[in-house]
Design an enzyme around this catalytic site. Structure first.
Site, short mmCIF file in Angstrom:
data_model
loop_
_atom_site.label_atom_id
_atom_site.label_comp_id
_atom_site.label_asym_id
_atom_site.label_seq_id
_atom_site.Cartn_x
_atom_site.Cartn_y
_atom_site.Cartn_z
N GLU A 247 0.73 -1.66 0.17
CA GLU A 247 0.02 -0.03 -0.55
C GLU A 247 0.70 1.08 -0.02
OE1 GLU A 247 -4.39 -1.42 2.00
OE2 GLU A 247 -2.53 -1.33 3.59
C1 ACM Z 1 -2.43 -5.03 3.97
O1 ACM Z 1 -3.49 -5.51 4.43
N1 ACM Z 1 -2.26 -4.23 3.64
C2 ACM Z 1 -1.03 -6.65 3.39
#
Ligand code: ACM
Length: 499
Positions: free
Chosen positions: A305
């Protein structure tokens, strides 16, 4: 009679009678099975009316015999007749004792174990659970309680998500401001905290005694807002993204502000300064100390992310941080996005996409195998332990899916990522993110019984998959978990009165 065993052993032959226990039952140690004897003796001592004497005297009928072998596998053999004979390596004996925990039955104050012959060996080497101690700080006692629960289901890897935007949780001697300035808060105003190095060693030792290897995660280059509270020169200013803005508005959570603790749930706004050598000095210090502290082979470096980070910068970062991890003597583990980069040879990828992954998620995941590494499967629509069981669930999130017990059980690791060589799959992991969690009861609610479904996928032969048979077996575990004082959800789709 249903043998209420989860995960289902690789071979079970049920007999017709049962072995009766009494306060006079002896545990007989053969060939140095002392640790196992002490674990079993503790287990029995927690059952009203049971006690046991541990001895090295010759075994007779009525004894529980623990026989240690010098193999380094995780297999065990259990024969229950007019005595109990358990044979295995140290890990095998530990797993055999977890099987005994599930077989022990009480009827009107009398304890017994059904006669059975079991030969058991796990399907996957990596059977993981993850606890997010960054969004909510859980103290050492709670982490130990989590280890008790997970190891009873034969999980053998404890991934600790030690750092995130909301807080830094591990003492780093060379960078003391991390715990002085970046550990004081959790999400939503919950208290912060951190593990001293001695705390962390205590967790590692407790995990090892339960045959779990700790996989520490320092999430990089994103999820690093908290670092900016301590070492602002190493992080970029927050970069807002549409999801963060929308979520912040709908949940009424303030947006991240550089230099102030971030207590919302938004993701993707933070990054370390990838091109600054000061950042790499910092990372060498931090990862070096984590590597030194950790006896296990893995060091998880995150990679998820990084929504505000240009792709080329992200790839350059991943390449360098995985190489640095190898230099520090550890096998890097990274979330699957890191597969966009030329990860260091042997890096383990952790897939967290959906069970019908996008072409990009597939491509990134395959990259780890192409570069001599392997893959852990954590499909978020099946294996994320922090998702709600039902839309009405008071705890958990639902951005990936609502995951009832059947959904958590009904998937096959080799069928998730098309084109992935099954031999590259080292196992599965159930991550438990902590945005909505405050207490151990909350942890239990999301963990039991879904972790049992994941444990079965991780351990039992693929050919054993049978939802109706699993339903019956797991129903018998409610009373086992109750006997330990472990909570959890008891969904109505299961008959929890199964004896
Ligand atoms: C995640 O759920 N950001 C690995």
């Amino acid at each position: 009679m249903v043998l209420t065993l989860v995960p289902l052993p690789s071979s079970v032959t049920a007999g017709s009678g049962s072995f009766a226990l009494s306060p006079a039952t002896r545990i007989v140690i053969v060939d140095g099975a002392d640790a196992a004897a002490s674990a079993l003796s503790d287990l029995l001592a927690h059952r009203p009316g049971l006690r046991s004497e541990v001895t090295t005297d010759p075994a007779v009928a009525g004894d529980i015999v623990l026989r240690s072998t010098d193999s380094d596998d995780e297999a065990y053999r259990l024969d229950v007749t007019d005595r109990v004979e358990l044979t295995g390596s140290a890990a095998g004996l530990f797993y055999g004792i977890q099987t005994l925990r599930q077989l022990l039955r009480e009827d009107a104050g009398a304890w017994s174990i059904p006669q059975v012959s079991i030969v058991d060996v796990p399907r996957f080497a990596y059977r993981g659970v993850m606890l997010d101690v960054a969004r909510t700080f859980f103290d050492v006692a709670t982490v130990k309680a989590f280890i008790d629960r997970a190891s009873s289901l034969k999980f053998n890897r404890l991934h600790l998500h030690l750092t995130d935007d909301q807080g830094w949780r591990l003492q780093i001697d060379s960078r003391p401001l991390l715990t002085e300035k970046a550990a004081g808060t959790s999400a939503l105003g919950r208290p912060g905290g951190f593990y001293t190095k001695d705390d962390f060693r205590e967790i590692i030792a407790y995990a090892a005694a339960h045959h779990m290897v700790v996989v520490p995660e320092i999430d990089l280059p994103g999820h690093t807002h908290a670092i900016g509270l301590a070492y602002p020169e190493t992080v970029e200013a927050p970069v807002m993204n549409d999801m963060l803005l929308a979520q912040s508005e709908s949940l009424g959570q303030p947006l991240p502000v550089a230099g102030e603790p971030y207590q919302g749930w938004g993701v993707g706004h933070s990054s370390v300064r990838i091109h600054e050598e000061a950042t790499w000095d910092f990372l060498r210090d931090v990862l070096g100390e984590v590597a030194e502290l950790t006896p296990g082979p893995y060091l998880h470096v995150g990679g998820d992310e990084c929504l505000g980070t240009p792709q080329a910068d992200f790839d350059a970062f991943v390449e360098r941080v995985t190489a640095l991890t190898i230099e520090l003597g550890k096998t890097p583990v990274a979330w699957h996005e890191a597969g966009s980069a030329a990860v260091a040879e042997g890096t383990v990828g952790q897939f967290w996409g959906s069970d019908t992954p996008s072409p990009e998620h597939i491509e990134h995941t395959l990259r780890f195998a192409e570069r001599g590494g392997s893959v852990i499967l954590s499909p978020s629509t099946r294996a994320y332990l922090d998702m709600k069981y039902s839309p009405e669930d008071p705890l958990g999130l639902s951005w990936a899916a609502v995951i009832d017990l059947e959904a958590a059980y009904s998937w096959e690791p080799t069928a998730i990522v098309p084109g992935l060589d099954p031999h590259a799959i080292i196992g599965i992991e159930g991550p438990l993110w902590a945005e909505t969690l405050t207490t151990l009861d909350d942890v239990d609610h999301l963990f039991f019984p879904r972790a049992a479904a994941l444990a079965e996928i991780a351990w039992a032969p693929a050919s054993a998959k049978d939802w109706n048979a699993f339903r019956e077996r797991v129903g018998g575990l409610g009373s086992v978990w109750d006997a330990e004082g472990w909570g959890g959800h008891r969904p109505a789709e299961i008959d929890w009165s199964t004896p």
